[in-house]
Scaffold this active site. Structure first.
Site, PDB file in Angstrom:
ATOM      1  CG  ASP A  61      36.593  39.328  35.015  1.00 36.85           C
ATOM      2  OD1 ASP A  61      36.739  38.585  35.995  1.00 36.85           O
ATOM      3  OD2 ASP A  61      37.548  39.677  34.283  1.00 36.85           O
TER       4      ASP A  61
ATOM      5  CG  HIS B 159      41.080  38.754  35.062  1.00 33.57           C
ATOM      6  ND1 HIS B 159      39.916  38.246  34.541  1.00 33.57           N
ATOM      7  CD2 HIS B 159      42.010  37.779  34.948  1.00 33.57           C
ATOM      8  CE1 HIS B 159      40.134  37.000  34.120  1.00 33.57           C
ATOM      9  NE2 HIS B 159      41.399  36.702  34.358  1.00 33.57           N
TER      10      HIS B 159
END
Length: 558
Positions: A196, A371
């Protein structure tokens, strides 16, 4: 001498690289394809009238007999939103954790696909045998519970897909990232890592979700009147913190906005949300309680025009109004492209007289990302120690930055693959290289139409939105080709007819002269007549107005 593999391992993305959203990643070995995630993204500003965008799955439908299943890493829209469309064309088994499956089932029920979809629950300890590939999982932290990363054991080696992750050392739901298992996977050896990249440009570490709870409770305590808090419906940790802060400050909570109501009911039913008895109230009851005893939990953190928060800001919501002195918290960061909509909503809230807490300009503690930032991305790279690295989930600059981070922890530049959608990374006998492209792109969804709006329709919509349309209707005689009626000129979005009579009369005369001249020259194919009328009229109108409306000649014969 070791036997060389003649089969290749292919890794490619059909969405999610070079863009935010519509995540879909594929791993293929010989006759086995595993799909990871099936998301949507919201349309860009030039996609006029489009509701959502999903990946082009042409390659998968052509190879449907090879697709062993779709594994979903977590329940966010950019990972599950494409499923109702994809499963209609690709009826394959679906693997997801309990909460993720609960959210998916609500979507499939709406699309009448619940009965026909083979749904298989997984958890972090599941082992799946999928043809020549074996899938195992590891727990990750994200802004939604039950998120996992995937390790696919292939004949070439292990391919790891991290899912969306951060390393939160004090998670709200005590679901810690399984660092031990990640380290074990890395110790055994990872051939390729897909990781990611959302926050690859952000230095340091992402803050803990727990710190947000403290800030939200503080705002609730200080607020003299009602508190309205808008966040992503699927950010269940944040939603839990709202209920916790409401309990601590003796407030009742009402939930408004369709997606928020859905997620709260699914998550509480499955045990992922703990809501004290008697805390939830109906929107109609809000005005019956003292203003400092109420919290309104709402959708609309992205300024979406039809969301609950936007309608409250414009005083068009049926059940709830925002009053001067109310506190409004927008507990989310605008997705790139939504900044203007969020700004407009914030303006309208300030006009009403609300106290608005939003973005980096005010109390920064009401939102943290789900994130990982740069240090966490480096930690993942160091845990997995991959031979090859493919940054995923982000716009190109984020992928590039993630590549630079991989180099900083000792990876060689030639072992890092920057991919666009459709690009394949081929690995054979342990050696990776860029392969040929597979079919990929955007499928646009407008209302009930899936993929029936393409570039040409969008171009027409753009034209219509810029310079309008002029329809020219003429009736000709079949016998002698003379004009029987018309030309009638109808204008929409080009000029205001009453103030432009002279211009339209002149346009009328030009059309008549053009048609008469063509008839006298025995030109009577409709295509030629229409083309000539369009060209002559288009030139005249551009000279007079410097605009290029769409011209639509309609010729009838009687």
């Amino acid at each position: 001498m070791s036997k060389k593999n003649i089969d290749k391992l292919l890794i490619f993305a059909l969405g999610g690289v070079g863009e935010i959203g519509k995540n879909m990643y594929c791993v293929q070995y010989a006759n086995d394809i595993i799909v990871i995630d099936s998301g949507l993204k919201f349309p860009e500003q030039d996609m006029l009238g489009i509701d959502i965008v999903i990946p082009d799955i042409g390659y998968l439908t052509e190879n449907r007999d090879k697709v062993r299943g779709i594994i979903i890493t977590h329940g966010h829209e950019d990972h599950i939103g494409g499923l109702p469309y994809v499963l209609k064309h690709l009826n394959v088994p679906l693997y997801a954790t309990k909460l993720t499956m609960g959210l998916i089932e609500a979507k499939l029920k709406e699309a009448n696909l619940l009965g026909t979809t083979n749904r298989i629950l997984i958890n972090a300890d599941t082992v799946l045998s999928l043809g020549t590939l074996t899938a195992t999982f590891f727990k990750t932290n994200h802004s939604i519970p039950d998120s996992v990363g995937v390790a696919l054991d292939t004949p070439e080696g292990v391919v790891v897909h991290t899912g969306d992750f951060k390393f939160d050392q004090t998670p709200v739901n005590d679901q810690y990232a399984d660092l031990h298992r990640m380290a074990e996977i890395g110790k055994k050896g990872v051939l390729a890592l897909l990781s990611d990249s959302t926050n690859a440009e952000r230095p340091g570490y992402t803050g803990s979700e727990r710190s947000v709870g403290v800030e939200i409770e503080e705002v609730f305590r200080k607020a003299k009147q009602r508190v309205v808090i808008a966040t992503f419906a699927s950010n269940i940790h944040r939603v839990q913190q709202v209920f916790d802060a409401a309990a601590a400050t003796n407030r009742k909570v009402t939930v408004i906005g369709r997606s928020m109501v859905n997620v709260v009911s699914i998550a509480s039913e499955l045990g992922y949300l703990n809501i004290p008895d008697g805390m939830l109230i109906e929107p109609e009851e809000v005005n019956k309680l003292a203003a400092d005893r109420v919290v309104i939990l709402s959708t609309g953190s992205q300024g979406e025009p039809m969301s609950a928060l936007t309608r409250m800001a414009r005083s068009t919501h049926r059940k709830v109004d925002i009053l001067p002195g109310d506190t409004v918290i927008i507990a989310a960061t605008p997705i790139p492209g939504n900044e203007r909509d969020v700004g407009r909503t914030v303006d309208e809230l300030f006009r009403i007289g609300a106290n608005v807490i939003y973005g980096p300009g005010s109390v920064t503690g009401v939102h943290v990302s789900g994130h990982g930032s740069q240090e966490e991305l480096k930690l993942m790279l160091n845990l997995m120690k991959p031979k090859y690295f493919i940054p995923i989930h982000g716009e190109y600059r984020m992928l590039r930055q993630h590549g630079i981070l991989a180099e900083s922890v000792g990876m060689a530049k030639e072992d890092i693959f920057m991919c666009d959608i459709g690009d394949t990374v081929e690995i054979q006998n342990g050696v990776a290289r860029k392969g040929s492209k597979v079919q990929s792109g955007n499928i646009l969804i407008d209302g009930l139409g899936v993929g029936d709006v393409g570039n040409i329709v969008l171009r027409d919509r753009k034209l219509l939105s810029q310079d309008g349309i002029l329809v020219v209707v003429v009736t000709l005689s079949k016998q002698d080709g003379k004009i029987l009626s018309g030309p009638d000129i109808i204008s929409r979005g080009f000029v205001y007819v009453r103030e432009s009579e002279g211009l339209l009369e002149e346009a009328n005369r030009i059309v008549t002269n053009t048609l008469t001249k063509l008839m006298n020259e025995n030109v009577n194919e409709w295509a030629s007549l229409k083309t000539n009328v369009k060209d002559v009229l288009g030139r005249f109108l551009y000279e007079q107005t410097r605009r290029r409306p769409m011209i639509l000649p309609i010729i009838m014969e009687v």
